[in-house]
Design an enzyme around this catalytic site. Sequence first.
Site, PDB file in Angstrom:
ATOM      1  N   HIS A 138      -4.046  -4.754  -0.058  1.00 13.42           N
ATOM      2  CA  HIS A 138      -3.384  -5.440   1.178  1.00 13.42           C
ATOM      3  C   HIS A 138      -3.476  -7.056   1.203  1.00 13.42           C
ATOM      4  O   HIS A 138      -4.609  -7.650   1.712  1.00 13.42           O
ATOM      5  CB  HIS A 138      -4.255  -4.913   2.365  1.00 13.42           C
ATOM      6  CG  HIS A 138      -4.082  -3.514   2.613  1.00 13.42           C
ATOM      7  ND1 HIS A 138      -3.100  -2.989   3.334  1.00 13.42           N
ATOM      8  CD2 HIS A 138      -4.667  -2.348   2.187  1.00 13.42           C
ATOM      9  CE1 HIS A 138      -3.246  -1.912   3.364  1.00 13.42           C
ATOM     10  NE2 HIS A 138      -4.044  -1.234   2.394  1.00 13.42           N
ATOM     11  N   CYS A 156       0.718  -1.475   0.078  1.00 14.67           N
ATOM     12  CA  CYS A 156       0.158  -0.074  -0.145  1.00 14.67           C
ATOM     13  C   CYS A 156       0.896   1.383  -0.033  1.00 14.67           C
ATOM     14  O   CYS A 156       1.773   1.436  -0.941  1.00 14.67           O
ATOM     15  CB  CYS A 156      -1.006  -0.002   1.282  1.00 14.67           C
ATOM     16  SG  CYS A 156      -2.351   1.224   0.856  1.00 14.67           S
ATOM     17  N   GLU A 200      -2.402  -8.996   3.170  1.00 11.45           N
ATOM     18  CA  GLU A 200      -2.536  -9.491   4.887  1.00 11.45           C
ATOM     19  C   GLU A 200      -4.183  -9.299   5.254  1.00 11.45           C
ATOM     20  O   GLU A 200      -4.576 -10.035   6.185  1.00 11.45           O
ATOM     21  CB  GLU A 200      -1.823  -8.542   5.612  1.00 11.45           C
ATOM     22  CG  GLU A 200      -2.317  -7.130   5.941  1.00 11.45           C
ATOM     23  CD  GLU A 200      -1.865  -6.198   5.036  1.00 11.45           C
ATOM     24  OE1 GLU A 200      -1.412  -6.380   3.854  1.00 11.45           O
ATOM     25  OE2 GLU A 200      -2.120  -4.920   5.227  1.00 11.45           O
TER      26      GLU A 200
END
Lengths: 197, 251
Positions: free
Chosen positions: A179, A77, A181
Site C-alpha cells: 500500500h 493490492c 498510500e
Amino acid sequence: MKTVIVKYNAGNIRSVQFALERIGVNGIVTDNVEEIRSADKVIFPGVGEASTAMAYLKERKLDQVIKDLQQPVLGICLGMQLMCKHSEENDTECLGIFDSNVKKFESPVANLLKIPQIGWNNITNLHSVLFEHVPENSYMYFVHSYYAALGADTIAITNYVINYSSALQKDNFYGVQFHPEKSATAGSRIIENFLNI
Amino acid sequence: MLTKRIIPCLDIKDGRTVKGINFENIRDAGDPIELGALYAAQGADELVFLDITATNERRKTLSALVTEIARHVNIPFTVGGGIASVEDVSVLLQSGADKISVNTSAFKNPGLVDELSRQFGSQCIVLAIDTRFEGDDWYVYLNGGRVKTEVKAYDWAKEAVERGAGEILLTSMNNDGTKQGFALDITGKLAQNLNVPVIASGGAGTMEHFVDVFQTAQADAALAASIFHYKEIEIPTLKNYLYQQNINMRF
C-alpha cells in the site's frame, strides 16, 4: 492532469485519495466509463475479496474498460491481483494483464507463517520507473493473504517464506501488492513516480 | 523480511489525546492528529486510536476525527473503543481507518467477529483483549478492565481467530502503567500458538522491555503510550536500539 481512482466495491479508496491530496493532486473517484477513459492516470485500488470484486467489475463492464486503457494504470493490492491471470481466492478468472497467477500463502510448518502478512516488508530487485529514487530494500506496508507468483512482468520482489512479486509491470500497466498510500514517504515517492510517467 | 512493529497508542476523549495510568488518573497529552503525524514522521510503524468518549455525540465526532487523521497520517492506523456493530465499523472504515478493534462487544456477541471479518476481511479486524492474571491463569476483563469474566484470555483469543479476527491486541492489566515490562508469558503463549499477529500492550518502561517482548515472547508488534507521549523513550532511539539487538526494524 486528470487522475482518476476507479470506484468499485473494494475498500481503501479514501486512503488513496488522501495520499494524492498530500502531494497536491486531486484524485477523482468514479466508476463512470468516460471519466476513466479520458483520465491521464488511472489508479485501481482495492482491499477486499477477488471474486466479488471481479463480478462487480464485469457487471458494469469495467473489466474490459480497464484492459483497454492506454494511459498509465496503477493497481494497488487487490487491484494488482485482479490484473493478473487467475486468483486462487475463490478460483477467480482475473483480467489477464500481467502474466502471473495469484496464490495463497501456505505455512510450511503450522503457525510458522502468520496469514495474512500484516506489516512492513522490504522490496528488492527494483527495476521500473516506478522506483526512481526509491532505494533497494525500502520498506512498504503489506496486508495480504494471497500473492502474485514471480514471472516475466515482475519488477520488485519481496520474501515472505517464498519470493513473490511485490510489483508488476506490463506496458502501461503497473501493479503493487503493498500500500504506497500507507507506506510513509517511500510510498508517497512511488505514487509521485507513477504520476510523473 | 517482515519487521517487528512499534505502535504508539493514543487514547482519545472528546477529540483530545489522554492516557490513563492503570486506566485511571487521566492526563492530557495533546492533539491526536498532530501527535499522530509526529509519530509517523519519527518512524512509528502504525498507530492505534482508542476512543474513550462516552457521550451520545461520540460516533459523529469520532468519524470526523478519523477522516482528519487519515488525511494527515501516512501510515496505517487502527481505531477502537466502544465499537459494537457492523454499521459502526463500516462508517469508520469509510472515514479512512485501516483497521478497527473490537473488545467488549465482541466478547458479548462473538458472532460479531464472524460478521465483521466476512464483510470487511480479517485483515482489518483486530480483537482487543484486556487481561489480568488471577490465581492460576489470565482472565478476560471487559468494559475497560472493570468487569471480570471467567473466560481465559488464551481461549477467547483462539476462538476469535477461528471466527476471523486478523490480529490480537493483548493488554495485560497487571503490567499496564507499571513500566516494569510486558507480560511475556501470556503474550508468548498467544504469539506462538495463534497464526495471526499479536500486538503486546501494557508495561513498557525501558528499551530492554521491547527486546524481551520481541525475542522472548515473539510478539509481532509492541504498543505503548505514556513512554512515547512524555518522551521518556523516543521512537528513533528505540528502533535503532532494537535493530542493534538483531530485531528487524523499518527505517
